[in-house]
Design an enzyme around this catalytic site. Structure first.
Site, PDB file in Angstrom:
ATOM      1  CG  HIS A 128      20.722  16.307  47.891  1.00 17.46           C
ATOM      2  ND1 HIS A 128      20.912  15.359  48.859  1.00 17.46           N
ATOM      3  CD2 HIS A 128      21.723  17.203  48.039  1.00 17.46           C
ATOM      4  CE1 HIS A 128      21.968  15.669  49.576  1.00 17.46           C
ATOM      5  NE2 HIS A 128      22.486  16.795  49.095  1.00 17.46           N
TER       6      HIS A 128
ATOM      7  CE  LYS B  81      45.599  30.306  25.623  1.00 19.42           C
ATOM      8  NZ  LYS B  81      46.518  31.363  25.261  1.00 19.42           N
TER       9      LYS B  81
ATOM     10  CB  THR C  79      28.121  21.581  34.303  1.00 18.36           C
ATOM     11  OG1 THR C  79      28.316  22.043  32.968  1.00 18.36           O
ATOM     12  CG2 THR C  79      27.752  22.746  35.207  1.00 18.36           C
ATOM     13  CE  LYS C  80      27.124  19.638  29.104  1.00 17.38           C
ATOM     14  NZ  LYS C  80      26.623  20.148  27.858  1.00 17.38           N
TER      15      LYS C  80
ATOM     16  N   GLY D  47      40.355  30.597  41.829  1.00 23.85           N
ATOM     17  CA  GLY D  47      39.520  30.923  42.969  1.00 23.85           C
ATOM     18  C   GLY D  47      38.037  30.932  42.646  1.00 23.85           C
TER      19      GLY D  47
ATOM     20  NE  ARG E  76      28.949  28.209  26.908  1.00 18.86           N
ATOM     21  CZ  ARG E  76      27.983  27.332  27.033  1.00 18.86           C
ATOM     22  NH1 ARG E  76      28.245  26.060  26.868  1.00 18.86           N
ATOM     23  NH2 ARG E  76      26.755  27.679  27.339  1.00 18.86           N
TER      24      ARG E  76
END
Length: 178
Positions: free
Chosen positions: A109, A176, A158-159, A135, A173
């Site tokens: 939004h 490995k 997010t990426k 989970g 992030r």
């Protein structure tokens, strides 16, 4: 349409209400099945989703926006309390598992207060084959998760996640390669 392109929609329209009501009826039916009625649940999943491969399985308390924008491959599994906000397409490959309390959100939004409640946008999400999402993970709009990847419990993705990797954290992030 480019997979990362935003799809804009107007909130509260009559058309969107009708589509949402249809999905909510099927979701309620799915969530109210007896725990042993595997075949009944599979039939409702196939009615609700745009496509569902062989042997889809969803635990109790599933929720989605429209349903028909969700496409899952063979042997799909979603744990308890899964939420898929599918204002844009969500494509999930074969042999994917979602732990409990996973949220997959294509919707977003405006940050401007005056327009925030009137309209929204959605960006498709793609999840490859043989992906395990732990989970309480959140997968945000526009993300692609590559084949064979693992998203550790509690992560916020997010990426994009490359194939054959383990990601964790907020924001997630790479920990490995597999």
């Amino acid at each position: 349409m480019d997979n990362k392109e935003k799809k804009y929609y107007e909130r509260g329209t009559e058309e969107l209400k009708i589509k949402s009501i249809c999905a909510n009826k099927l979701v309620r039916e799915l969530n109210n099945f007896d725990v042993e009625n595997f075949e009944g649940k599979k039939e409702v999943i196939k009615q609700l989703f745009g496509n569902a491969g062989f042997n889809p399985s969803i635990e109790h308390n599933f929720h989605c926006d429209l349903g028909y924008n969700i496409h899952v491959g063979n042997e799909f599994y979603a744990g308890y309390n899964c939420v898929i906000l599918d204002m844009a397409e969500v494509r999930i490959g074969d042999n994917c598992m979602l732990g409990p309390n996973v949220g997959i959100y294509t919707a977003g939004h405006s940050i401007e207060p005056k327009s925030r409640n009137k309209s929204g946008y959605a960006i498709p999400i793609e999840i490859g084959n043989d992906v395990w999402i732990g989970g309480s993970c959140v997968i945000l709009a526009g993300v692609t998760i590559g084949d064979n990847s693992v998203v550790a419990a509690g992560s916020v993705v997010t990426k994009d996640v490359p194939a054959n990797t383990i990601v964790a954290g907020n924001p997630a992030r790479i920990l490995k390669e597999i």
